[in-house]
Design a protein around this motif. Structure first.
Motif, PDB file in Angstrom:
ATOM      1  N   PRO A 122      42.049 -47.805  25.587  1.00 59.58           N
ATOM      2  CA  PRO A 122      42.817 -48.085  24.375  1.00 59.58           C
ATOM      3  C   PRO A 122      44.136 -48.795  24.654  1.00 59.58           C
ATOM      4  CG  PRO A 122      42.787 -45.724  24.832  1.00 59.58           C
ATOM      5  CD  PRO A 122      41.871 -46.378  25.813  1.00 59.58           C
ATOM      6  N   ARG A 123      44.673 -48.634  25.875  1.00 55.34           N
ATOM      7  CA  ARG A 123      45.921 -49.337  26.211  1.00 55.34           C
ATOM      8  C   ARG A 123      45.691 -50.842  26.287  1.00 55.34           C
ATOM      9  NH1 ARG A 123      46.950 -45.865  31.410  1.00 55.34           N
ATOM     10  NH2 ARG A 123      44.749 -46.384  31.431  1.00 55.34           N
ATOM     11  N   GLY A 124      44.511 -51.254  26.792  1.00 54.89           N
ATOM     12  CA  GLY A 124      44.179 -52.673  26.836  1.00 54.89           C
ATOM     13  C   GLY A 124      44.004 -53.252  25.444  1.00 54.89           C
ATOM     14  N   VAL A 125      43.427 -52.459  24.549  1.00 52.66           N
ATOM     15  CA  VAL A 125      43.266 -52.886  23.157  1.00 52.66           C
ATOM     16  C   VAL A 125      44.640 -53.025  22.505  1.00 52.66           C
ATOM     17  CG1 VAL A 125      42.326 -52.280  20.894  1.00 52.66           C
ATOM     18  CG2 VAL A 125      40.961 -51.879  22.951  1.00 52.66           C
ATOM     19  N   ALA A 126      45.492 -52.009  22.679  1.00 53.24           N
ATOM     20  CA  ALA A 126      46.831 -52.021  22.077  1.00 53.24           C
ATOM     21  C   ALA A 126      47.672 -53.185  22.592  1.00 53.24           C
ATOM     22  CB  ALA A 126      47.544 -50.696  22.342  1.00 53.24           C
ATOM     23  N   ALA A 127      47.478 -53.554  23.860  1.00 57.38           N
ATOM     24  CA  ALA A 127      48.235 -54.654  24.455  1.00 57.38           C
ATOM     25  C   ALA A 127      47.651 -56.017  24.097  1.00 57.38           C
ATOM     26  CB  ALA A 127      48.269 -54.494  25.974  1.00 57.38           C
ATOM     27  N   GLY A 128      46.514 -56.040  23.406  1.00 59.41           N
ATOM     28  CA  GLY A 128      45.881 -57.302  23.042  1.00 59.41           C
ATOM     29  C   GLY A 128      45.126 -57.954  24.182  1.00 59.41           C
ATOM     30  N   GLU A 129      44.848 -57.200  25.246  1.00 60.83           N
ATOM     31  CA  GLU A 129      44.160 -57.753  26.404  1.00 60.83           C
ATOM     32  C   GLU A 129      42.647 -57.750  26.257  1.00 60.83           C
ATOM     33  OE1 GLU A 129      45.654 -55.326  29.534  1.00 60.83           O
ATOM     34  OE2 GLU A 129      47.642 -56.245  29.466  1.00 60.83           O
ATOM     35  N   VAL A 130      42.134 -56.884  25.400  1.00 61.04           N
ATOM     36  CA  VAL A 130      40.691 -56.783  25.188  1.00 61.04           C
ATOM     37  C   VAL A 130      40.459 -56.390  23.726  1.00 61.04           C
ATOM     38  CG1 VAL A 130      40.570 -54.376  25.953  1.00 61.04           C
ATOM     39  CG2 VAL A 130      38.556 -55.807  26.108  1.00 61.04           C
ATOM     40  N   PRO A 131      39.440 -56.958  23.084  1.00 61.41           N
ATOM     41  CA  PRO A 131      39.176 -56.615  21.685  1.00 61.41           C
ATOM     42  C   PRO A 131      38.676 -55.181  21.528  1.00 61.41           C
ATOM     43  CG  PRO A 131      38.099 -58.689  22.275  1.00 61.41           C
ATOM     44  CD  PRO A 131      38.590 -58.057  23.547  1.00 61.41           C
ATOM     45  N   ALA A 132      38.926 -54.615  20.371  1.00 62.00           N
ATOM     46  CA  ALA A 132      38.388 -53.308  20.015  1.00 62.00           C
ATOM     47  C   ALA A 132      36.886 -53.438  19.761  1.00 62.00           C
ATOM     48  CB  ALA A 132      39.091 -52.775  18.773  1.00 62.00           C
ATOM     49  N   LEU A 133      36.212 -52.307  19.674  1.00 67.20           N
ATOM     50  CA  LEU A 133      34.792 -52.267  19.341  1.00 67.20           C
ATOM     51  C   LEU A 133      34.647 -51.746  17.912  1.00 67.20           C
ATOM     52  CD1 LEU A 133      33.490 -50.775  22.687  1.00 67.20           C
ATOM     53  CD2 LEU A 133      33.195 -53.133  21.881  1.00 67.20           C
ATOM     54  N   ASP A 134      33.759 -52.380  17.140  1.00 64.71           N
ATOM     55  CA  ASP A 134      33.598 -52.030  15.727  1.00 64.71           C
ATOM     56  C   ASP A 134      32.815 -50.746  15.490  1.00 64.71           C
ATOM     57  OD1 ASP A 134      35.064 -54.237  15.003  1.00 64.71           O
ATOM     58  OD2 ASP A 134      33.321 -55.467  14.499  1.00 64.71           O
ATOM     59  N   SER A 135      31.990 -50.313  16.456  1.00 67.50           N
ATOM     60  CA  SER A 135      31.204 -49.091  16.282  1.00 67.50           C
ATOM     61  C   SER A 135      30.764 -48.582  17.646  1.00 67.50           C
ATOM     62  CB  SER A 135      29.970 -49.350  15.409  1.00 67.50           C
ATOM     63  OG  SER A 135      28.940 -49.978  16.167  1.00 67.50           O
ATOM     64  N   ASP A 136      30.092 -47.424  17.674  1.00 69.19           N
ATOM     65  CA  ASP A 136      29.605 -46.896  18.951  1.00 69.19           C
ATOM     66  C   ASP A 136      28.372 -47.644  19.455  1.00 69.19           C
ATOM     67  OD1 ASP A 136      27.677 -45.904  17.216  1.00 69.19           O
ATOM     68  OD2 ASP A 136      27.826 -43.846  17.926  1.00 69.19           O
ATOM     69  N   GLN A 137      27.870 -48.605  18.685  1.00 70.33           N
ATOM     70  CA  GLN A 137      26.756 -49.452  19.114  1.00 70.33           C
ATOM     71  C   GLN A 137      27.220 -50.832  19.590  1.00 70.33           C
ATOM     72  OE1 GLN A 137      23.366 -48.552  19.340  1.00 70.33           O
ATOM     73  NE2 GLN A 137      24.303 -46.546  19.110  1.00 70.33           N
ATOM     74  N   HIS A 138      28.478 -51.172  19.339  1.00 70.84           N
ATOM     75  CA  HIS A 138      29.045 -52.439  19.812  1.00 70.84           C
ATOM     76  C   HIS A 138      29.494 -52.269  21.261  1.00 70.84           C
ATOM     77  CE1 HIS A 138      29.118 -53.451  15.578  1.00 70.84           C
ATOM     78  NE2 HIS A 138      29.465 -54.686  15.898  1.00 70.84           N
ATOM     79  N   VAL A 139      29.394 -53.347  22.053  1.00 64.94           N
ATOM     80  CA  VAL A 139      29.750 -53.316  23.464  1.00 64.94           C
ATOM     81  C   VAL A 139      30.402 -54.624  23.884  1.00 64.94           C
ATOM     82  CG1 VAL A 139      27.922 -51.695  24.109  1.00 64.94           C
ATOM     83  CG2 VAL A 139      27.455 -54.139  24.162  1.00 64.94           C
ATOM     84  N   HIS A 140      31.083 -54.573  25.007  1.00 68.17           N
ATOM     85  CA  HIS A 140      31.518 -55.779  25.702  1.00 68.17           C
ATOM     86  C   HIS A 140      30.504 -56.010  26.816  1.00 68.17           C
ATOM     87  CE1 HIS A 140      35.072 -55.631  23.362  1.00 68.17           C
ATOM     88  NE2 HIS A 140      35.789 -54.833  24.146  1.00 68.17           N
TER      89      HIS A 140
END
Length: 85
Positions: free
Chosen positions: A35-53
């Motif tokens: 979540p720190r990477g998401v908050a820093a804008g370094e990686v996108p969030a995931l829309d659901s528990d079925q979404h992945v990077h």
């Protein structure tokens, strides 16, 4: 549907060109996404528990590319489980 987890191999249908099916590996799921990477804008969030990077493997020198927040399905730009053989 089985929950995708980091390290699992999946199939990814490309969004461009021939819409080729490629092998990919899950690089982040809802349980492993920092979540720190998401908050820093370094990686996108995931829309659901079925979404992945994903890291999508390709033939040639480049070797692959990243795709973010990928939904499950059989359409272009989505991931699916490999068929059982």
């Amino acid at each position: 549907m089985q929950k995708p987890t980091t390290g699992r191999i999946v199939r990814y249908r490309g969004k461009q060109g021939l819409l080729a099916m490629r092998a990919a590996i899950v690089t982040a799921d809802v349980d492993t996404l920092d979540p720190r990477g998401v908050a820093a804008g370094e990686v996108p969030a995931l829309d659901s528990d079925q979404h992945v990077h994903l890291w999508v493997f390709t033939p040639g020198e480049k070797g692959g590319f990243a795709e973010f927040n990928v939904a499950p399905g059989d359409d272009p730009g989505q991931w699916s489980w490999p068929p059982r053989v």
